[in-house]
Design a protein around this motif. Structure first.
Motif, short mmCIF file in Angstrom:
data_model
loop_
_atom_site.label_atom_id
_atom_site.label_comp_id
_atom_site.label_asym_id
_atom_site.label_seq_id
_atom_site.Cartn_x
_atom_site.Cartn_y
_atom_site.Cartn_z
N ARG A 1 0.82 -1.20 0.00
CA ARG A 1 0.00 0.00 0.00
C ARG A 1 0.86 1.26 0.00
N GLU A 2 0.24 2.34 -0.45
CA GLU A 2 0.84 3.67 -0.43
C GLU A 2 2.11 3.77 -1.28
N CYS A 3 2.16 3.02 -2.37
CA CYS A 3 3.34 3.08 -3.25
C CYS A 3 3.21 4.21 -4.27
N TRP A 4 4.33 4.80 -4.64
CA TRP A 4 4.35 5.87 -5.63
C TRP A 4 3.92 5.35 -7.01
N GLY A 5 4.14 4.06 -7.25
CA GLY A 5 3.70 3.44 -8.50
C GLY A 5 2.72 2.32 -8.25
N ASP A 6 3.18 1.07 -8.44
CA ASP A 6 2.32 -0.10 -8.30
C ASP A 6 2.56 -0.79 -6.96
N GLY A 7 1.50 -1.39 -6.43
CA GLY A 7 1.70 -2.25 -5.27
C GLY A 7 2.49 -3.48 -5.65
N PHE A 8 2.07 -4.16 -6.73
CA PHE A 8 2.71 -5.38 -7.22
C PHE A 8 2.93 -5.24 -8.73
N THR A 9 4.06 -5.77 -9.21
CA THR A 9 4.37 -5.78 -10.64
C THR A 9 4.95 -7.14 -11.01
N VAL A 10 4.42 -7.72 -12.09
CA VAL A 10 4.97 -8.96 -12.64
C VAL A 10 5.34 -8.70 -14.08
N THR A 11 6.60 -8.93 -14.43
CA THR A 11 7.04 -8.72 -15.79
C THR A 11 8.09 -9.76 -16.15
N ASP A 12 7.84 -10.49 -17.24
CA ASP A 12 8.78 -11.51 -17.72
C ASP A 12 9.12 -12.52 -16.64
N ALA A 13 8.09 -13.10 -16.05
CA ALA A 13 8.24 -14.13 -15.02
C ALA A 13 7.24 -15.24 -15.30
N SER A 14 7.50 -16.45 -14.79
CA SER A 14 6.61 -17.57 -15.06
C SER A 14 6.32 -18.35 -13.79
#
Length: 368
Positions: free
Chosen positions: A174-187
Protein backbone atom coordinates in the motif's frame (compact mmCIF):
# COMPACT_ATOMS: atom_id res chain seq x y z
CA UNK A 1 -28.41 -12.96 -31.75
CA UNK A 2 -28.37 -10.72 -28.72
CA UNK A 3 -27.33 -12.59 -25.59
CA UNK A 4 -27.17 -11.91 -21.89
CA UNK A 5 -30.56 -10.28 -21.51
CA UNK A 6 -32.43 -10.60 -18.24
CA UNK A 7 -33.96 -7.64 -16.41
CA UNK A 8 -34.05 -4.36 -18.37
CA UNK A 9 -31.52 -1.54 -18.26
CA UNK A 10 -28.51 -3.36 -19.69
CA UNK A 11 -28.59 -1.87 -23.19
CA UNK A 12 -26.29 -4.55 -24.55
CA UNK A 13 -24.84 -3.30 -27.85
CA UNK A 14 -23.25 -6.29 -29.51
CA UNK A 15 -23.82 -9.04 -31.97
CA UNK A 16 -23.22 -12.37 -30.27
CA UNK A 17 -22.59 -15.86 -31.54
CA UNK A 18 -22.46 -19.30 -29.96
CA UNK A 19 -22.60 -19.95 -26.25
CA UNK A 20 -20.34 -19.56 -23.26
CA UNK A 21 -17.87 -22.27 -22.31
CA UNK A 22 -16.48 -23.23 -18.92
CA UNK A 23 -13.54 -25.12 -20.42
CA UNK A 24 -9.98 -23.97 -21.12
CA UNK A 25 -9.35 -20.90 -23.27
CA UNK A 26 -7.90 -21.80 -26.64
CA UNK A 27 -7.28 -25.34 -25.41
CA UNK A 28 -4.97 -24.09 -22.64
CA UNK A 29 -5.77 -25.10 -19.09
CA UNK A 30 -5.58 -22.22 -16.58
CA UNK A 31 -2.53 -22.39 -14.31
CA UNK A 32 -2.77 -23.84 -10.80
CA UNK A 33 -2.38 -21.57 -7.78
CA UNK A 34 0.25 -22.27 -5.14
CA UNK A 35 -1.50 -20.76 -2.11
CA UNK A 36 0.15 -22.93 0.54
CA UNK A 37 3.87 -23.05 -0.31
CA UNK A 38 6.21 -24.78 2.13
CA UNK A 39 9.95 -24.34 2.68
CA UNK A 40 12.13 -27.22 1.59
CA UNK A 41 14.43 -26.90 4.62
CA UNK A 42 13.83 -26.53 8.36
CA UNK A 43 16.42 -23.78 8.61
CA UNK A 44 15.02 -20.52 10.06
CA UNK A 45 16.92 -17.26 10.47
CA UNK A 46 15.40 -14.48 12.58
CA UNK A 47 16.42 -11.07 11.24
CA UNK A 48 16.67 -9.64 14.75
CA UNK A 49 19.16 -12.24 15.91
CA UNK A 50 22.95 -11.85 15.68
CA UNK A 51 24.77 -11.46 13.38
CA UNK A 52 21.95 -9.72 11.48
CA UNK A 53 20.61 -7.34 14.10
CA UNK A 54 17.62 -5.74 12.39
CA UNK A 55 15.81 -3.39 14.79
CA UNK A 56 12.29 -3.01 13.38
CA UNK A 57 11.87 0.16 15.44
CA UNK A 58 10.57 2.41 12.68
CA UNK A 59 13.61 4.70 12.76
CA UNK A 60 16.66 2.54 11.95
CA UNK A 61 17.63 1.83 8.35
CA UNK A 62 17.37 -1.97 8.43
CA UNK A 63 18.24 -2.56 4.76
CA UNK A 64 21.71 -4.04 5.31
CA UNK A 65 20.59 -6.26 8.20
CA UNK A 66 17.66 -7.66 6.27
CA UNK A 67 19.75 -8.26 3.15
CA UNK A 68 22.39 -10.06 5.21
CA UNK A 69 19.78 -12.47 6.53
CA UNK A 70 18.37 -13.02 3.03
CA UNK A 71 21.83 -13.74 1.64
CA UNK A 72 22.50 -16.24 4.43
CA UNK A 73 19.36 -18.26 3.66
CA UNK A 74 19.34 -18.00 -0.12
CA UNK A 75 19.84 -21.35 -1.80
CA UNK A 76 19.21 -23.39 1.35
CA UNK A 77 15.44 -23.80 1.04
CA UNK A 78 15.11 -22.22 4.48
CA UNK A 79 13.17 -19.28 5.88
CA UNK A 80 13.97 -15.70 6.80
CA UNK A 81 11.65 -14.80 9.68
CA UNK A 82 10.69 -11.15 10.15
CA UNK A 83 8.98 -10.50 13.51
CA UNK A 84 6.43 -7.72 14.07
CA UNK A 85 7.85 -4.23 13.74
CA UNK A 86 8.51 -1.52 11.19
CA UNK A 87 11.71 -2.05 9.21
CA UNK A 88 12.83 0.94 7.19
CA UNK A 89 14.18 -0.05 3.76
CA UNK A 90 16.22 1.88 1.21
CA UNK A 91 14.00 1.18 -1.79
CA UNK A 92 16.58 2.70 -4.16
CA UNK A 93 18.77 -0.37 -3.57
CA UNK A 94 15.86 -2.72 -2.74
CA UNK A 95 15.84 -5.96 -0.81
CA UNK A 96 16.95 -8.61 -3.31
CA UNK A 97 15.56 -12.07 -2.71
CA UNK A 98 17.62 -15.15 -3.60
CA UNK A 99 16.63 -18.46 -5.15
CA UNK A 100 15.49 -21.30 -2.94
CA UNK A 101 14.12 -19.43 0.07
CA UNK A 102 11.04 -18.26 1.96
CA UNK A 103 10.61 -14.75 3.33
CA UNK A 104 8.06 -15.03 6.14
CA UNK A 105 6.78 -11.80 7.65
CA UNK A 106 4.70 -11.63 10.80
CA UNK A 107 1.26 -10.09 10.25
CA UNK A 108 2.56 -7.07 12.15
CA UNK A 109 5.79 -6.78 10.15
CA UNK A 110 6.11 -3.76 7.84
CA UNK A 111 8.85 -3.15 5.28
CA UNK A 112 8.62 0.62 4.91
CA UNK A 113 10.29 2.54 2.08
CA UNK A 114 12.45 5.39 3.31
CA UNK A 115 11.12 8.60 1.65
CA UNK A 116 12.96 9.53 -1.54
CA UNK A 117 12.61 11.64 -4.68
CA UNK A 118 13.29 8.93 -7.27
CA UNK A 119 11.11 8.19 -10.30
CA UNK A 120 11.82 4.49 -9.85
CA UNK A 121 12.19 2.36 -6.73
CA UNK A 122 11.32 -1.09 -5.45
CA UNK A 123 10.98 -2.21 -1.83
CA UNK A 124 11.23 -5.94 -2.53
CA UNK A 125 12.70 -7.27 -5.77
CA UNK A 126 12.51 -10.84 -7.11
CA UNK A 127 14.63 -10.87 -10.26
CA UNK A 128 16.10 -13.78 -12.19
CA UNK A 129 15.59 -16.22 -9.31
CA UNK A 130 13.44 -19.28 -8.72
CA UNK A 131 11.58 -21.16 -5.99
CA UNK A 132 10.85 -18.17 -3.78
CA UNK A 133 7.97 -17.79 -1.31
CA UNK A 134 6.91 -14.47 0.23
CA UNK A 135 4.43 -14.83 3.06
CA UNK A 136 2.52 -12.19 5.04
CA UNK A 137 3.36 -8.71 6.21
CA UNK A 138 3.07 -5.28 4.59
CA UNK A 139 5.11 -3.43 2.00
CA UNK A 140 4.59 0.24 2.76
CA UNK A 141 5.39 2.84 0.12
CA UNK A 142 6.07 6.51 0.77
CA UNK A 143 3.68 8.28 -1.59
CA UNK A 144 2.57 10.83 1.02
CA UNK A 145 6.21 11.61 1.93
CA UNK A 146 7.68 11.29 -1.58
CA UNK A 147 9.89 14.31 -2.26
CA UNK A 148 9.77 14.12 -6.06
CA UNK A 149 6.92 14.99 -8.40
CA UNK A 150 7.63 12.87 -11.49
CA UNK A 151 7.75 9.20 -12.42
CA UNK A 152 5.44 6.32 -11.68
CA UNK A 153 7.73 3.36 -11.02
CA UNK A 154 7.80 3.28 -7.22
CA UNK A 155 6.86 -0.36 -6.57
CA UNK A 156 6.16 -2.46 -3.51
CA UNK A 157 7.03 -5.89 -4.98
CA UNK A 158 8.58 -6.36 -8.41
CA UNK A 159 8.84 -9.87 -9.91
CA UNK A 160 10.94 -9.73 -13.05
CA UNK A 161 13.98 -10.86 -15.01
CA UNK A 162 12.86 -14.39 -15.81
CA UNK A 163 11.95 -15.25 -12.22
CA UNK A 164 10.00 -18.51 -11.92
CA UNK A 165 8.14 -20.58 -9.36
CA UNK A 166 7.23 -17.63 -7.15
CA UNK A 167 4.44 -17.68 -4.53
CA UNK A 168 3.22 -14.51 -2.83
CA UNK A 169 0.64 -15.21 -0.13
CA UNK A 170 -1.09 -12.87 2.31
CA UNK A 171 1.06 -9.84 1.50
CA UNK A 172 -0.27 -6.26 1.58
CA UNK A 173 1.25 -3.51 -0.58
CA UNK A 174 0.00 0.00 0.00
CA UNK A 175 0.84 3.67 -0.43
CA UNK A 176 3.34 3.08 -3.25
CA UNK A 177 4.35 5.87 -5.63
CA UNK A 178 3.70 3.44 -8.50
CA UNK A 179 2.32 -0.10 -8.30
CA UNK A 180 1.70 -2.25 -5.27
CA UNK A 181 2.71 -5.38 -7.22
CA UNK A 182 4.37 -5.78 -10.64
CA UNK A 183 4.97 -8.96 -12.64
CA UNK A 184 7.04 -8.72 -15.79
CA UNK A 185 8.78 -11.51 -17.72
CA UNK A 186 8.24 -14.13 -15.02
CA UNK A 187 6.61 -17.57 -15.06
CA UNK A 188 4.69 -19.77 -12.64
CA UNK A 189 3.74 -16.91 -10.34
CA UNK A 190 0.94 -17.03 -7.75
CA UNK A 191 -0.45 -14.04 -5.89
CA UNK A 192 -2.91 -15.41 -3.34
CA UNK A 193 -4.83 -13.46 -0.69
CA UNK A 194 -2.80 -10.33 -1.39
CA UNK A 195 -4.07 -6.78 -0.84
CA UNK A 196 -3.16 -3.68 -2.83
CA UNK A 197 -4.52 -0.50 -1.28
CA UNK A 198 -4.16 3.20 -2.19
CA UNK A 199 -1.25 2.80 -4.56
CA UNK A 200 -0.73 5.63 -7.00
CA UNK A 201 -0.53 3.97 -10.44
CA UNK A 202 -1.81 0.36 -10.26
CA UNK A 203 -2.71 -2.21 -7.69
CA UNK A 204 -1.08 -4.89 -9.86
CA UNK A 205 0.55 -4.66 -13.29
CA UNK A 206 1.27 -7.72 -15.42
CA UNK A 207 3.37 -6.75 -18.43
CA UNK A 208 5.02 -10.05 -19.34
CA UNK A 209 5.11 -13.67 -18.31
CA UNK A 210 3.19 -16.94 -18.30
CA UNK A 211 1.35 -19.17 -15.86
CA UNK A 212 0.22 -16.37 -13.55
CA UNK A 213 -2.57 -16.81 -10.97
CA UNK A 214 -4.21 -14.03 -8.96
CA UNK A 215 -6.58 -15.59 -6.43
CA UNK A 216 -8.74 -14.43 -3.51
CA UNK A 217 -7.13 -10.98 -3.44
CA UNK A 218 -8.27 -7.37 -3.07
CA UNK A 219 -7.29 -4.35 -5.16
CA UNK A 220 -8.70 -1.06 -3.92
CA UNK A 221 -8.41 2.72 -3.93
CA UNK A 222 -5.79 3.05 -6.69
CA UNK A 223 -5.42 6.60 -7.97
CA UNK A 224 -3.03 9.45 -8.61
CA UNK A 225 -1.45 8.80 -12.00
CA UNK A 226 -2.80 6.93 -15.04
CA UNK A 227 -3.95 4.22 -15.63
CA UNK A 228 -5.10 3.96 -11.95
CA UNK A 229 -6.39 0.39 -12.39
CA UNK A 230 -6.93 -2.29 -9.81
CA UNK A 231 -5.18 -4.75 -12.15
CA UNK A 232 -3.72 -3.97 -15.56
CA UNK A 233 -2.49 -6.60 -18.04
CA UNK A 234 -0.63 -4.50 -20.59
CA UNK A 235 2.56 -5.77 -22.25
CA UNK A 236 5.12 -3.41 -23.70
CA UNK A 237 6.69 -3.84 -27.12
CA UNK A 238 8.45 -7.21 -27.31
CA UNK A 239 6.55 -8.67 -24.36
CA UNK A 240 3.94 -11.43 -24.13
CA UNK A 241 1.49 -12.30 -21.37
CA UNK A 242 0.19 -15.85 -21.60
CA UNK A 243 -2.08 -18.09 -19.53
CA UNK A 244 -3.40 -15.97 -16.67
CA UNK A 245 -6.15 -16.84 -14.18
CA UNK A 246 -7.82 -14.13 -12.09
CA UNK A 247 -10.36 -15.61 -9.71
CA UNK A 248 -12.14 -14.87 -6.44
CA UNK A 249 -10.80 -11.32 -6.29
CA UNK A 250 -12.37 -7.95 -5.42
CA UNK A 251 -11.61 -4.79 -7.42
CA UNK A 252 -13.20 -1.78 -5.77
CA UNK A 253 -13.04 2.00 -5.69
CA UNK A 254 -10.12 2.28 -8.09
CA UNK A 255 -10.07 5.54 -10.05
CA UNK A 256 -9.34 3.58 -13.24
CA UNK A 257 -10.81 0.29 -14.40
CA UNK A 258 -11.26 -2.56 -11.98
CA UNK A 259 -9.47 -4.80 -14.49
CA UNK A 260 -7.92 -3.68 -17.78
CA UNK A 261 -6.60 -6.16 -20.38
CA UNK A 262 -5.15 -4.70 -23.54
CA UNK A 263 -2.34 -4.18 -26.01
CA UNK A 264 -1.67 -0.51 -26.80
CA UNK A 265 -2.50 0.25 -30.42
CA UNK A 266 1.08 1.43 -30.96
CA UNK A 267 2.30 -2.07 -30.03
CA UNK A 268 -0.03 -4.01 -32.34
CA UNK A 269 1.92 -6.99 -33.69
CA UNK A 270 4.71 -6.27 -31.22
CA UNK A 271 3.07 -7.21 -27.91
CA UNK A 272 0.64 -10.05 -27.20
CA UNK A 273 -1.83 -11.33 -24.62
CA UNK A 274 -3.11 -14.92 -24.76
CA UNK A 275 -5.53 -16.99 -22.68
CA UNK A 276 -6.68 -14.80 -19.80
CA UNK A 277 -9.50 -16.23 -17.66
CA UNK A 278 -11.37 -13.77 -15.41
CA UNK A 279 -13.68 -15.95 -13.33
CA UNK A 280 -15.77 -15.30 -10.22
CA UNK A 281 -14.54 -11.83 -9.29
CA UNK A 282 -16.31 -8.68 -8.09
CA UNK A 283 -15.69 -5.27 -9.69
CA UNK A 284 -17.55 -2.43 -7.97
CA UNK A 285 -17.36 1.33 -7.60
CA UNK A 286 -14.47 1.80 -10.04
CA UNK A 287 -13.94 4.88 -12.20
CA UNK A 288 -14.73 7.64 -9.70
CA UNK A 289 -12.39 10.62 -9.79
CA UNK A 290 -10.34 9.24 -12.67
CA UNK A 291 -7.68 11.35 -14.37
CA UNK A 292 -8.80 9.81 -17.68
CA UNK A 293 -10.94 11.87 -20.05
CA UNK A 294 -12.92 8.74 -20.95
CA UNK A 295 -15.17 6.59 -18.76
CA UNK A 296 -13.52 3.89 -16.66
CA UNK A 297 -15.29 0.62 -16.15
CA UNK A 298 -15.52 -2.56 -14.16
CA UNK A 299 -13.63 -4.47 -16.83
CA UNK A 300 -12.17 -3.18 -20.07
CA UNK A 301 -10.47 -5.19 -22.83
CA UNK A 302 -8.92 -3.77 -25.98
CA UNK A 303 -6.90 -4.87 -29.02
CA UNK A 304 -6.64 -8.49 -27.87
CA UNK A 305 -8.68 -11.68 -27.93
CA UNK A 306 -9.15 -15.30 -27.01
CA UNK A 307 -10.08 -14.73 -23.35
CA UNK A 308 -12.90 -15.73 -20.99
CA UNK A 309 -14.89 -13.43 -18.69
CA UNK A 310 -17.35 -15.47 -16.66
CA UNK A 311 -19.25 -15.69 -13.38
CA UNK A 312 -18.27 -12.18 -12.30
CA UNK A 313 -20.31 -9.57 -10.43
CA UNK A 314 -19.87 -6.16 -12.04
CA UNK A 315 -21.80 -3.40 -10.31
CA UNK A 316 -21.98 0.34 -9.66
CA UNK A 317 -18.97 1.28 -11.77
CA UNK A 318 -18.92 4.83 -13.13
CA UNK A 319 -18.47 3.86 -16.78
CA UNK A 320 -19.42 0.60 -18.49
CA UNK A 321 -19.78 -2.68 -16.70
CA UNK A 322 -17.86 -4.77 -19.27
CA UNK A 323 -16.35 -2.91 -22.20
CA UNK A 324 -14.85 -4.71 -25.23
CA UNK A 325 -13.34 -2.20 -27.61
CA UNK A 326 -11.00 -1.73 -30.55
CA UNK A 327 -10.37 -5.18 -31.94
CA UNK A 328 -11.41 -7.58 -29.20
CA UNK A 329 -12.25 -10.95 -30.79
CA UNK A 330 -12.70 -14.59 -29.83
CA UNK A 331 -13.58 -13.74 -26.24
CA UNK A 332 -16.34 -15.41 -24.23
CA UNK A 333 -18.42 -13.28 -21.86
CA UNK A 334 -20.91 -15.43 -19.99
CA UNK A 335 -22.86 -15.84 -16.76
CA UNK A 336 -21.85 -12.43 -15.43
CA UNK A 337 -24.18 -10.33 -13.27
CA UNK A 338 -23.88 -6.72 -14.44
CA UNK A 339 -25.94 -4.17 -12.52
CA UNK A 340 -26.25 -0.45 -11.79
CA UNK A 341 -23.29 0.70 -13.86
CA UNK A 342 -23.26 4.29 -15.11
CA UNK A 343 -23.27 3.40 -18.81
CA UNK A 344 -24.00 0.22 -20.76
CA UNK A 345 -23.89 -3.00 -18.82
CA UNK A 346 -21.94 -4.68 -21.64
CA UNK A 347 -20.69 -2.80 -24.69
CA UNK A 348 -18.90 -4.20 -27.72
CA UNK A 349 -17.31 -1.40 -29.76
CA UNK A 350 -15.32 -1.87 -32.99
CA UNK A 351 -15.01 -5.53 -32.06
CA UNK A 352 -16.59 -8.73 -33.35
CA UNK A 353 -16.51 -12.51 -33.18
CA UNK A 354 -17.08 -12.63 -29.43
CA UNK A 355 -19.57 -14.87 -27.62
CA UNK A 356 -21.68 -12.86 -25.18
CA UNK A 357 -24.42 -15.00 -23.64
CA UNK A 358 -26.33 -15.84 -20.47
CA UNK A 359 -25.45 -12.62 -18.66
CA UNK A 360 -27.85 -10.93 -16.25
CA UNK A 361 -28.14 -7.16 -16.70
CA UNK A 362 -30.25 -4.65 -14.77
CA UNK A 363 -30.32 -1.01 -13.80
CA UNK A 364 -27.45 0.06 -16.05
CA UNK A 365 -27.32 3.55 -17.56
CA UNK A 366 -27.24 4.65 -21.18
CA UNK A 367 -24.33 6.57 -22.78
CA UNK A 368 -25.10 10.14 -23.86
Amino acid sequence: MFGGLAVGGGLLLCTCHGSGSSGPVGGVEPPTANCAPTPTSSRVVNVKDAPYGAKGDGTTDDTAALQKAIDAVGGTGGTVSVPAGTYRVNALTSLLLRSGMTLSLDSGAVLAAIPNSADNYTILRVSGVSNVNILGGTLLGERSAHTGTTGEQGMGLRITGGAQHIAVVGVTARECWGDGFTVTDASDVTLCRVTADHNRRQGLSITGGSGIVVRDSRFANTGGTLPEDGLDIEPNSGQTVNNVLITGCVFTNNAGDGIEVGVPIAYSGLAFIYSVVIDGNTMSGNGAGSLSSGPRSGLEASNTGGHAVKNNTVQSNVGYGIYLRNGVAGTTVTRNTVTSNGRNGILEYLSSGNSITDNTLSGNGVPP
